[in-house]
Write an enzyme that holds these catalytic residues in place. Structure first.
Site, short mmCIF file in Angstrom:
data_model
loop_
_atom_site.label_atom_id
_atom_site.label_comp_id
_atom_site.label_asym_id
_atom_site.label_seq_id
_atom_site.Cartn_x
_atom_site.Cartn_y
_atom_site.Cartn_z
N SER A 126 0.84 -1.28 -0.08
CA SER A 126 -0.05 0.01 0.16
C SER A 126 1.00 1.21 0.07
O SER A 126 2.21 1.05 0.54
CB SER A 126 -1.03 0.08 1.14
OG SER A 126 -1.55 1.44 1.52
N TYR A 167 -0.97 -0.91 10.80
CA TYR A 167 -1.46 -1.24 9.24
C TYR A 167 0.01 -0.83 8.22
O TYR A 167 0.47 -1.62 7.70
CB TYR A 167 -2.74 -0.23 8.52
CG TYR A 167 -2.88 -0.71 7.25
CD1 TYR A 167 -3.41 -1.92 6.63
CD2 TYR A 167 -2.75 0.19 6.26
CE1 TYR A 167 -3.67 -2.23 5.59
CE2 TYR A 167 -3.14 -0.10 4.80
CZ TYR A 167 -3.58 -1.04 4.63
OH TYR A 167 -3.77 -1.43 3.12
N1 LIG Z 1 -8.80 -0.52 -0.88
C1 LIG Z 1 -7.68 0.13 -0.81
O1 LIG Z 1 -7.79 1.34 -0.77
C2 LIG Z 1 -6.29 -0.36 -0.71
C3 LIG Z 1 -5.36 0.27 -0.63
C4 LIG Z 1 -3.93 -0.19 -0.44
C5 LIG Z 1 -3.81 -1.44 -0.19
N2 LIG Z 1 -5.04 -2.21 -0.08
C6 LIG Z 1 -4.84 -4.00 0.02
O2 LIG Z 1 -5.41 -4.55 -0.96
C7 LIG Z 1 -5.70 -5.83 -0.32
C8 LIG Z 1 -6.99 -6.11 -0.83
O3 LIG Z 1 -8.08 -5.33 -0.21
P1 LIG Z 1 -9.09 -4.66 -0.85
O4 LIG Z 1 -9.12 -3.20 -0.83
O5 LIG Z 1 -9.43 -5.54 -1.92
O6 LIG Z 1 -10.42 -5.19 0.17
P2 LIG Z 1 -11.52 -6.24 0.48
O7 LIG Z 1 -12.46 -6.04 -0.31
O8 LIG Z 1 -11.74 -5.99 1.77
O9 LIG Z 1 -10.49 -7.52 0.29
C9 LIG Z 1 -9.88 -8.31 1.28
C10 LIG Z 1 -9.90 -9.78 1.02
O10 LIG Z 1 -9.10 -10.25 1.94
C11 LIG Z 1 -9.85 -11.43 2.43
N3 LIG Z 1 -9.35 -11.87 3.65
C12 LIG Z 1 -9.83 -11.25 4.87
N4 LIG Z 1 -9.37 -12.12 5.92
C13 LIG Z 1 -8.85 -13.40 5.36
C14 LIG Z 1 -8.25 -14.27 6.09
N5 LIG Z 1 -8.12 -14.73 7.23
N6 LIG Z 1 -7.84 -15.36 5.04
C15 LIG Z 1 -8.12 -15.40 3.86
N7 LIG Z 1 -8.64 -13.99 3.20
C16 LIG Z 1 -8.86 -13.18 3.96
C17 LIG Z 1 -11.24 -11.11 2.17
O11 LIG Z 1 -12.05 -12.16 2.10
P3 LIG Z 1 -12.90 -13.08 3.29
O12 LIG Z 1 -13.47 -12.03 4.32
O13 LIG Z 1 -14.00 -13.69 2.54
O14 LIG Z 1 -11.70 -13.93 3.75
C18 LIG Z 1 -11.11 -10.15 1.00
O15 LIG Z 1 -11.23 -11.12 0.05
C19 LIG Z 1 -5.09 -5.53 0.99
O16 LIG Z 1 -4.04 -6.30 1.33
C20 LIG Z 1 -5.42 -4.10 1.24
O17 LIG Z 1 -4.48 -3.92 2.57
C21 LIG Z 1 -6.20 -1.73 -0.37
#
Ligand SMILES: NC(=O)c1ccc[n+]([C@@H]2O[C@H](COP(=O)([O-])OP(=O)(O)OC[C@H]3O[C@@H](n4cnc5c(N)ncnc54)[C@H](OP(=O)(O)O)[C@@H]3O)[C@@H](O)[C@H]2O)c1
Length: 276
Positions: free
Chosen positions: A170, A183
């Site tokens: 991130s 985080y």
């Molecule tokens: N959105 C942003 O602005 C942003 C910016 C920078 C980086 N990121 C990073 O992008 C990545 C994806 O996030 P996202 O933004 O797409 O949010 P998201 O829609 O909340 O996706 C998170 C994913 O992680 C899974 N997850 C959570 N706990 C888990 C576990 N114990 N085992 C396996 N899977 C698990 C969730 O699925 P389940 O709940 O079904 O397990 C979901 O599929 C993350 O690493 C986040 O830190 C996001």
């Protein structure tokens, strides 16, 4: 231009312009990919895009219904997908999932260790369970994933084929943002891990990459318990034309599609209008 899969549930930005329309053909034909966090957001969009581009894809996350729906969409569009409900903080479960993927799809050559959670709060609030949840998933979950698949990546690379280990860091890895301490610490770990792993895996021809997104419109802020932080993120989402998951998915697909001797190592991807 590759044919899009059946309609996805993702929102589109105002112009309807998606980066997922840039790569053409099926450059990932013959590849076997694993995507963690594939039940929503960036992981779901990436699993779908990798499949559109020709890869067989294993989808890992905890929500079985969401994984199965995504796998069905992929299959409906002519792709190959395996939904494997897995908690990646459970080391044994990830190892078992790796055995299943290899048995069903073949040796894995593309790992997108993307599952993560963002639970921002002031350190003085002592939300120690939130600290642990972030460390357990964002760091240990990625290490469990690496443990389960690194041998496969090394073996595939030794056979002269492309092999990719890609994580989702991130911009929080490098920015100094109030309330983001734990985080940001987990994401700084991932960005630096990428640099360190390259010293070992690069010479074995395994590419190691990380994407560092800014604000992406996903479920990520839904889990934040601090009301100020939730409001801040909701405001930002409203105010600017944020990235869509498909934009990050296309970036991941590009990393995996370039020639084998090219390693795009750290890619920062921001909404154009995001100033910080
Ligand atoms: N959105 C942003 O602005 C942003 C910016 C920078 C980086 N990121 C990073 O992008 C990545 C994806 O996030 P996202 O933004 O797409 O949010 P998201 O829609 O909340 O996706 C998170 C994913 O992680 C899974 N997850 C959570 N706990 C888990 C576990 N114990 N085992 C396996 N899977 C698990 C969730 O699925 P389940 O709940 O079904 O397990 C979901 O599929 C993350 O690493 C986040 O830190 C996001």
């Amino acid at each position: 231009m590759s044919k899009p899969l059946a309609a996805s549930t993702h929102s589109r930005n105002d112009q309807g312009a998606l980066m997922s329309q840039i790569i053409t053909g099926t450059p990932l034909e013959g590849r076997v990919a694993v995507v963690t966090g594939a039940s929503s957001g960036i992981g779901e969009a990436t699993a779908e895009r990798l499949a559109q581009l020709g890869a067989k894809v294993a989808l890992l996350a905890r929500r079985k219904d969401r994984l199965e729906a995504a796998a069905e969409r992929i299959a409906g569009g002519g792709g190959a997908a395996l939904a494997l409900p897995t908690d990646v903080t459970d080391r044994a479960a990830v190892l078992a999932a790796a055995d299943r993927v290899t048995a069903d799809l073949g040796p894995v050559d593309l790992v997108f260790a993307n599952a993560g959670v963002q639970l921002i709060s002031q350190i003085g609030d002592l939300k120690v369970e939130d600290w642990s949840a972030q460390i357990d998933l964002n760091i240990k979950g990625v290490m469990n994933t690496i443990e389960a698949f690194v041998r496969s990546l090394e073996l595939v690379a030794a056979e002269g084929r492309p092999a990719d280990l890609i994580t989702t860091s991130s911009i929080a890895a490098t920015r100094v943002l109030e309330k983001f301490s734990v985080y940001s610490g987990t994401k700084a770990y991932l960005s630096h891990l990428t640099r360190l792993l390259r010293t070992e895996l690069g010479r074995k021809m395994v590419r190691v990459s990380t994407v560092e997104p800014g604000m992406v419109d996903t479920e990520l802020p839904d889990h934040v318990t601090d009301p100020d932080a939730t409001r801040l993120m909701a405001d930002l989402l409203r105010q600017i034309d944020c990235l869509q998951s498909e934009d990050v998915a296309e970036t991941v697909a590009f990393i995996a599609s370039v020639p084998r001797h090219v390693n795009l190592t750290e890619i920062t991807i921001l909404p154009t209008a995001q100033a910080v």
